[in-house]
Enzyme design. Structure first.
Site, short mmCIF file in Angstrom:
data_model
loop_
_atom_site.label_atom_id
_atom_site.label_comp_id
_atom_site.label_asym_id
_atom_site.label_seq_id
_atom_site.Cartn_x
_atom_site.Cartn_y
_atom_site.Cartn_z
N HIS A 1 11.44 4.75 0.22
CA HIS A 1 12.79 4.24 -0.04
C HIS A 1 13.47 5.05 -1.14
O HIS A 1 14.65 5.42 -1.04
CB HIS A 1 12.74 2.77 -0.48
CG HIS A 1 12.48 1.80 0.62
ND1 HIS A 1 13.15 1.82 1.82
CD2 HIS A 1 11.62 0.74 0.68
CE1 HIS A 1 12.71 0.83 2.59
NE2 HIS A 1 11.79 0.16 1.92
N HIS B 1 5.36 3.18 0.88
CA HIS B 1 6.53 2.47 1.43
C HIS B 1 7.68 2.49 0.43
O HIS B 1 8.81 2.87 0.79
CB HIS B 1 6.12 1.02 1.75
CG HIS B 1 7.25 0.18 2.28
ND1 HIS B 1 7.35 -0.17 3.60
CD2 HIS B 1 8.33 -0.39 1.66
CE1 HIS B 1 8.44 -0.91 3.78
NE2 HIS B 1 9.04 -1.06 2.61
N GLU B 2 7.40 2.09 -0.81
CA GLU B 2 8.47 2.03 -1.80
C GLU B 2 8.92 3.43 -2.22
O GLU B 2 10.12 3.66 -2.44
CB GLU B 2 8.01 1.22 -3.02
CG GLU B 2 7.76 -0.25 -2.73
CD GLU B 2 8.98 -0.97 -2.17
OE1 GLU B 2 10.12 -0.58 -2.53
OE2 GLU B 2 8.80 -1.90 -1.38
#
Length: 218
Positions: A28, A24-25
């Protein structure tokens, strides 16, 4: 919950949680660099190393507390990837794609764990089938929770960023002022069960979709 069950739950959830927060990170960070901001890359956060993304409270303490509390769904967060939105080529427009990259990664992982679960359900019984099935179910669950949680339109959550990117400038600035209090608001919603009420209908839709996909394996 006895200690053996608690340890078993940790073993089941540890890998899915690490994958969920790390990808997820990282998503980004990759999206931010793609749209012109190298901040996360320069700070070493554009990585699949989970240690770089672990938040002691959100990644360790809170999920462990959720595992201890019967009837609660697994809840937590990672250390946010630093993004200089002013450094994006088109800050307001590109902000939404950088924000959506994280939930999109959780969606992909939800589908991947669903595939694993479907294959395991068709496999012959063996020593690794039952724990792998539980791990795949945990992977589906945690990615659904993280995807929906992060799409709630409260900054600094991803949904808040998306909403800021599509609102008129005046309304967007007013919403952005909430960001310093966003996590406090989120914790209040969680402990008052309002967060659960908000998320459950969307979670149920995702589970219906997963069950539909699993029927393809039967």
């Amino acid at each position: 919950m006895d200690i053996s069950s608690f340890i078993q739950n940790i073993c089941i959830y540890a890998l899915p949680v690490l994958f969920a927060i790390t990808l997820h990170e990282a998503a980004h960070a990759y999206a931010a660099r793609h749209f012109g901001d190298p901040t996360a890359y320069l700070m070493g956060r554009m990585t699949l190393n989970p240690v770089k993304h672990i938040d002691p409270l959100g990644t360790i303490a809170l999920p462990l507390l959720c595992l201890l509390l019967p009837g609660s769904f697994l809840f937590g967060w990672a250390k946010p990837v630093p993004v200089n939105f002013a450094g994006l080529r088109n800050p307001k427009k590109d902000m939404r794609w950088v924000a959506l990259a994280g939930p999109a990664a959780n969606l992909v992982m939800m589908l991947a764990w669903t595939l694993v679960l479907g294959l395991v359900l068709r496999a012959a019984e063996g020593d690794f089938v039952y724990p792998l099935r539980q791990m795949a179910q945990a992977g589906v669950q945690i990615n659904i929770v993280l995807m929906i949680l992060n799409l709630i339109p409260i900054p600094p959550l991803d949904g808040g960023r998306v909403l800021i990117s599509i609102l008129p400038d005046g309304a967007a600035r007013k919403l952005a002022r909430i960001e310093p209090y966003g996590m406090i608001i989120l914790l209040v919603l969680m402990f008052t069960k309002v967060l659960f009420i908000i998320m459950v209908p969307f979670m149920n839709i995702c589970y219906l979709f997963v069950n539909h996909l699993l029927r393809l394996f039967s």
